[in-house]
Enzyme design. Structure first.
Site, mmCIF file in Angstrom:
data_model
loop_
_atom_site.group_PDB
_atom_site.id
_atom_site.type_symbol
_atom_site.label_atom_id
_atom_site.label_comp_id
_atom_site.label_asym_id
_atom_site.label_seq_id
_atom_site.Cartn_x
_atom_site.Cartn_y
_atom_site.Cartn_z
ATOM 1 N N SER A 153 0.857 -1.204 0.000
ATOM 2 C CA SER A 153 0.000 0.000 0.000
ATOM 3 C C SER A 153 0.881 1.238 0.000
ATOM 4 C CB SER A 153 -0.910 0.001 1.239
ATOM 5 O OG SER A 153 -1.768 -1.097 1.231
ATOM 6 N N GLU A 174 -0.217 -17.514 19.457
ATOM 7 C CA GLU A 174 -1.308 -18.088 20.254
ATOM 8 C C GLU A 174 -2.661 -17.467 19.931
ATOM 9 O OE1 GLU A 174 -0.956 -15.532 24.386
ATOM 10 O OE2 GLU A 174 0.207 -17.371 24.204
#
Length: 181
Positions: free
Chosen positions: A113, A140
């Site tokens: 971008s 996690e």
């Protein structure tokens, strides 16, 4: 000053995060006027086009909060501070898919971008895949479903907007060309 160059007058970091930093810059434009630029600093990322021996592409599905939806992508991840790009790609492939690769090849790098972010994605091709016995565990807070699909199935997922990001669409075009050879 060059024709399209903008000269930074001042720069203020307004946020320092785990993944990105945000800053605002006052710049001098080529015509002598000034403007503000809101910019995202990102350490860069890797993406992996992993192709099995039976010519299937490894993809992962995960929820993307910024898009408020689940999408299907090639394995990818952020480069950790001081980490070699290729080692990041090897690590991410294992963490996200449970596979390793005997043949890892750099493809190319591209901006994601460039209008507001400096993130560069470094893409690798992984072939001669093998299942890792005790794969490294991913983040996690990352929940991933692994998919294997043909190039035709991947193209259909692009048309159905299940594959919705540029790096994956680019990888599918690349894979199609590879498989034609």
């Amino acid at each position: 000053m060059k024709r399209f160059e903008e000269k930074t007058i001042s720069s203020t970091t307004i946020y320092k995060g785990k993944i990105i930093d945000l800053r605002v810059e006052d710049v001098l434009l080529p015509d002598g006027k000034s403007a503000k630029r809101e910019l995202v600093d990102h350490p860069g990322a890797v993406a992996i086009l992993a192709i099995t021996d039976d010519k299937k592409i490894l993809l992962v599905e995960q929820y993307r909060k910024a898009l408020k939806r689940s999408i299907i992508e090639i394995p990818a991840g952020k480069i950790e501070s001081g980490e070699d790009k290729e080692l990041t790609a090897i690590r991410e492939l294992e963490e996200e898919t449970g596979y390793g690769s005997c043949k890892f090849t750099y493809m190319q790098s591209f901006a994601t971008s460039p209008g507001f972010a400096n993130e560069i994605v470094h893409m690798y091709l992984a072939r001669q895949l093998y299942k890792v016995e005790n794969p490294a565990q991913g983040d996690e807070d990352e929940f991933i479903r692994i998919l294997e699909c043909t190039i035709e199935e991947a193209e259909q997922m692009v048309l159905e907007e299940q594959i919705y990001d540029a790096k994956t669409a680019f990888a599918i075009l690349y894979a199609k060309k590879l498989m034609e050879c």
